[in-house]
Motif scaffolding. Structure first.
Motif, PDB file in Angstrom:
ATOM      1  N   LEU A  60      -4.879   4.943  -6.998  1.00 52.24           N
ATOM      2  CA  LEU A  60      -5.813   4.983  -6.006  1.00 52.24           C
ATOM      3  C   LEU A  60      -6.936   3.851  -5.920  1.00 52.24           C
ATOM      4  O   LEU A  60      -6.966   3.537  -4.810  1.00 52.24           O
ATOM      5  CB  LEU A  60      -6.759   6.437  -6.281  1.00 52.24           C
ATOM      6  CG  LEU A  60      -6.037   7.941  -6.091  1.00 52.24           C
ATOM      7  CD1 LEU A  60      -6.882   8.775  -6.864  1.00 52.24           C
ATOM      8  CD2 LEU A  60      -5.663   7.940  -4.602  1.00 52.24           C
ATOM      9  N   LEU A  61      -7.264   3.432  -6.993  1.00 49.22           N
ATOM     10  CA  LEU A  61      -8.036   2.107  -7.030  1.00 49.22           C
ATOM     11  C   LEU A  61      -7.266   0.770  -6.569  1.00 49.22           C
ATOM     12  O   LEU A  61      -7.992   0.100  -5.660  1.00 49.22           O
ATOM     13  CB  LEU A  61      -8.780   1.915  -8.353  1.00 49.22           C
ATOM     14  CG  LEU A  61      -9.798   2.970  -8.825  1.00 49.22           C
ATOM     15  CD1 LEU A  61     -10.090   2.928 -10.166  1.00 49.22           C
ATOM     16  CD2 LEU A  61     -10.979   3.026  -7.906  1.00 49.22           C
ATOM     17  N   SER A  62      -6.000   0.466  -6.846  1.00 51.56           N
ATOM     18  CA  SER A  62      -5.556  -0.468  -6.573  1.00 51.56           C
ATOM     19  C   SER A  62      -5.275  -0.430  -4.927  1.00 51.56           C
ATOM     20  O   SER A  62      -5.126  -1.465  -4.139  1.00 51.56           O
ATOM     21  CB  SER A  62      -4.202  -0.828  -7.427  1.00 51.56           C
ATOM     22  OG  SER A  62      -3.397   0.452  -7.186  1.00 51.56           O
ATOM     23  N   ARG A  63      -4.800   0.681  -4.399  1.00 47.20           N
ATOM     24  CA  ARG A  63      -4.647   0.999  -3.073  1.00 47.20           C
ATOM     25  C   ARG A  63      -5.889   0.724  -2.225  1.00 47.20           C
ATOM     26  O   ARG A  63      -5.819  -0.049  -1.285  1.00 47.20           O
ATOM     27  CB  ARG A  63      -3.835   2.024  -2.721  1.00 47.20           C
ATOM     28  CG  ARG A  63      -3.239   2.236  -1.423  1.00 47.20           C
ATOM     29  CD  ARG A  63      -2.606   3.621  -1.293  1.00 47.20           C
ATOM     30  NE  ARG A  63      -3.198   4.806  -1.333  1.00 47.20           N
ATOM     31  CZ  ARG A  63      -3.087   5.634  -2.339  1.00 47.20           C
ATOM     32  NH1 ARG A  63      -1.720   5.387  -3.212  1.00 47.20           N
ATOM     33  NH2 ARG A  63      -3.604   6.683  -2.567  1.00 47.20           N
ATOM     34  N   ALA A  64      -6.908   1.290  -2.705  1.00 50.66           N
ATOM     35  CA  ALA A  64      -8.302   1.126  -2.156  1.00 50.66           C
ATOM     36  C   ALA A  64      -8.689  -0.386  -2.015  1.00 50.66           C
ATOM     37  O   ALA A  64      -9.265  -0.969  -0.985  1.00 50.66           O
ATOM     38  CB  ALA A  64      -9.304   1.827  -2.727  1.00 50.66           C
ATOM     39  N   ALA A  65      -8.400  -1.055  -3.030  1.00 47.68           N
ATOM     40  CA  ALA A  65      -8.887  -2.365  -3.199  1.00 47.68           C
ATOM     41  C   ALA A  65      -7.947  -3.205  -2.273  1.00 47.68           C
ATOM     42  O   ALA A  65      -8.591  -4.053  -1.665  1.00 47.68           O
ATOM     43  CB  ALA A  65      -8.633  -2.984  -4.529  1.00 47.68           C
ATOM     44  N   ASP A  85      -9.311  -7.402  -7.644  1.00 44.23           N
ATOM     45  CA  ASP A  85     -10.566  -6.816  -7.154  1.00 44.23           C
ATOM     46  C   ASP A  85     -11.904  -7.064  -7.649  1.00 44.23           C
ATOM     47  O   ASP A  85     -12.981  -6.584  -7.645  1.00 44.23           O
ATOM     48  CB  ASP A  85     -10.388  -5.347  -7.025  1.00 44.23           C
ATOM     49  CG  ASP A  85     -11.220  -4.506  -6.061  1.00 44.23           C
ATOM     50  OD1 ASP A  85     -12.062  -5.202  -5.127  1.00 44.23           O
ATOM     51  OD2 ASP A  85     -11.710  -3.395  -6.564  1.00 44.23           O
ATOM     52  N   GLU A 133      -5.481   7.605 -10.864  1.00 51.35           N
ATOM     53  CA  GLU A 133      -6.513   6.780 -10.535  1.00 51.35           C
ATOM     54  C   GLU A 133      -6.104   5.143 -10.488  1.00 51.35           C
ATOM     55  O   GLU A 133      -6.739   4.631  -9.537  1.00 51.35           O
ATOM     56  CB  GLU A 133      -7.647   6.807 -11.727  1.00 51.35           C
ATOM     57  CG  GLU A 133      -8.982   6.056 -11.477  1.00 51.35           C
ATOM     58  CD  GLU A 133      -9.905   6.272 -12.594  1.00 51.35           C
ATOM     59  OE1 GLU A 133     -11.177   6.211 -12.423  1.00 51.35           O
ATOM     60  OE2 GLU A 133      -9.661   6.994 -13.743  1.00 51.35           O
ATOM     61  N   GLY A 192      -6.718  -2.256   0.544  1.00 54.63           N
ATOM     62  CA  GLY A 192      -7.129  -2.194   1.798  1.00 54.63           C
ATOM     63  C   GLY A 192      -8.370  -2.837   2.422  1.00 54.63           C
ATOM     64  O   GLY A 192      -8.694  -3.047   3.539  1.00 54.63           O
ATOM     65  N   THR A 193      -9.371  -3.402   1.314  1.00 52.96           N
ATOM     66  CA  THR A 193     -10.432  -4.048   1.597  1.00 52.96           C
ATOM     67  C   THR A 193     -10.089  -5.566   2.039  1.00 52.96           C
ATOM     68  O   THR A 193     -11.067  -6.412   2.100  1.00 52.96           O
ATOM     69  CB  THR A 193     -11.591  -4.045   0.653  1.00 52.96           C
ATOM     70  OG1 THR A 193     -11.079  -4.690  -0.700  1.00 52.96           O
ATOM     71  CG2 THR A 193     -11.846  -2.644   0.185  1.00 52.96           C
ATOM     72  N   ALA A 228       0.808  -1.284   0.166  1.00 53.63           N
ATOM     73  CA  ALA A 228      -0.066   0.003   0.095  1.00 53.63           C
ATOM     74  C   ALA A 228       0.909   1.155  -0.195  1.00 53.63           C
ATOM     75  O   ALA A 228       0.611   2.276  -0.661  1.00 53.63           O
ATOM     76  CB  ALA A 228      -1.130   0.081   1.247  1.00 53.63           C
TER      77      ALA A 228
END
Length: 122
Positions: A18-23, A85, A15, A25-26, A7
């Motif tokens: 941001l999206l890969s890091r957010a994924a 994801d 983008e 984190g889930t 992360a």
């Protein structure tokens, strides 16, 4: 590689990061292989994959930019990894890291064209 370290390496405002890091984190599946692969070989493989993705109309994010980054990278080898994801309706992110795991050189996402129910159980 620890999830938190990956992360950190995905820091950035574009983008894809941001999206890969957010994924990540889930708690989605991810992996970074310890073996490095020759950069020239990766460029060749992913140029073909990008053409196929474009021809088929499969949604992608940052593929062309990732290829540009791979071509510009001066190192002989790269490590590869992924963040998946797709079960949440997101992207399969392909990651390219320097062999010392100090930075993410390139990252792109490809969206599955099928339903998430078509994915194998892990």
């Amino acid at each position: 590689m620890e999830r938190s370290r990956l992360a950190q390496l995905l820091a950035g405002a574009d983008e894809v990061r941001l999206l890969s890091r957010a994924a990540l984190g889930t708690g989605v599946d991810y992996k970074v292989w310890p073996e490095a692969v020759e950069t020239r070989r990766l460029v060749s493989i992913y140029e073909r994959r990008e053409r196929g993705t474009r021809r088929s109309g499969q949604p992608s994010l940052g593929f062309a930019e990732a290829l540009d980054a791979l071509r510009a990278y001066g190192g002989a080898e790269l490590a590869i990894g992924f963040i998946d994801d797709r079960r949440r309706g997101g992207y399969y992110f392909q990651l390219f890291l320097d062999p010392e795991f100090g930075s993410v050189v390139a990252c792109f996402g490809v969206k599955s064209t099928g339903s998430t129910g078509d994915l194998p159980d892990s």
